[in-house]
Design a protein around this motif. Structure first.
Motif, mmCIF file in Angstrom:
data_model
loop_
_atom_site.group_PDB
_atom_site.id
_atom_site.type_symbol
_atom_site.label_atom_id
_atom_site.label_comp_id
_atom_site.label_asym_id
_atom_site.label_seq_id
_atom_site.Cartn_x
_atom_site.Cartn_y
_atom_site.Cartn_z
ATOM 1 N N VAL A 273 27.148 55.559 37.574
ATOM 2 C CA VAL A 273 28.261 56.235 36.792
ATOM 3 C C VAL A 273 28.916 55.052 35.843
ATOM 4 N N GLY A 274 28.276 55.066 34.537
ATOM 5 C CA GLY A 274 29.031 53.993 33.836
ATOM 6 C C GLY A 274 28.321 52.584 34.108
ATOM 7 N N ARG A 275 27.392 52.536 34.549
ATOM 8 C CA ARG A 275 26.762 50.987 34.897
ATOM 9 C C ARG A 275 26.841 50.123 33.521
ATOM 10 N N ASP A 276 27.124 49.045 33.687
ATOM 11 C CA ASP A 276 27.089 47.905 32.681
ATOM 12 C C ASP A 276 28.278 48.241 31.767
ATOM 13 N N THR A 277 29.251 49.081 31.861
ATOM 14 C CA THR A 277 30.360 49.246 31.072
ATOM 15 C C THR A 277 31.632 48.565 31.651
ATOM 16 N N PHE A 278 32.456 48.167 30.696
ATOM 17 C CA PHE A 278 33.855 47.621 31.256
ATOM 18 C C PHE A 278 34.885 48.611 31.494
ATOM 19 N N ALA A 279 35.453 48.352 32.839
ATOM 20 C CA ALA A 279 36.387 49.490 33.197
ATOM 21 C C ALA A 279 37.402 48.875 33.952
ATOM 22 N N LEU A 280 38.525 49.730 34.212
ATOM 23 C CA LEU A 280 39.990 49.107 34.786
ATOM 24 C C LEU A 280 39.606 49.231 36.408
ATOM 25 N N PRO A 281 40.468 48.355 37.164
ATOM 26 C CA PRO A 281 40.358 48.722 38.493
ATOM 27 C C PRO A 281 40.738 49.967 38.867
ATOM 28 N N GLY A 282 40.396 50.529 40.145
ATOM 29 C CA GLY A 282 40.939 51.854 40.539
ATOM 30 C C GLY A 282 39.731 52.389 41.426
#
Length: 150
Positions: free
Chosen positions: A33-42
């Motif tokens: 889910v959301g592979r290769d996207t930038f995300a926050l830690p959590g």
């Protein structure tokens, strides 16, 4: 809505805007889910855990960083249906700062993330993970008015 079973019930995630000056910590996702996207830690809230405890645990597990001044910002409701296994995630967004400004993020879970880096909030990398993209596009600002943290 029809009964979709226990596996499809909403899950609660705690996501952390870890701030340093006017920058925010982001990592590129490796999960389906959301592979290769930038995300926050959590990550997912565990039974009996406070939002603050979850934020500190997840940041430590993913980045090796110790945080403090952890506070609640907002919550968003995410239904991700355009995947093989649809998800419903209630995301609790928190804000925090480094406990020690000399700490450097480590990629503690390389199977889940390509690595962590600091990004200027006004010049974020693309593509962003869906919920973060929605927040950024809405004009949401994770920084306190008196942000003097470095």
């Amino acid at each position: 809505m029809e009964n979709i079973g226990e596996a499809s019930r909403p899950k609660v995630a705690v996501v952390v805007f870890l701030l340093k000056g006017k920058k925010v910590l982001l990592g590129r996702r490796r999960s389906s889910v959301g592979r290769d996207t930038f995300a926050l830690p959590g990550g997912h809230l565990e039974f009996g855990e406070s939002f603050e405890e979850c934020a500190a645990r997840e940041v430590k597990e993913e980045t090796g960083l110790d945080i403090h001044k952890i506070e609640y910002l907002t919550v968003i409701n995410n239904v991700i249906s355009k995947v093989d296994k649809p998800l419903h995630i209630v995301a609790i967004f928190m804000r925090a700062f480094l406990a020690d400004h000399n700490q450097m993020p480590q990629n503690v879970e390389p199977e889940k993330c390509e690595g962590w880096d600091w990004y200027d909030w006004n010049d974020l990398p693309r593509p962003l993970f869906g919920p973060l993209e929605t927040m950024a596009q809405s004009g949401f600002n994770p920084f306190p008015d008196d942000c003097d943290e470095n």
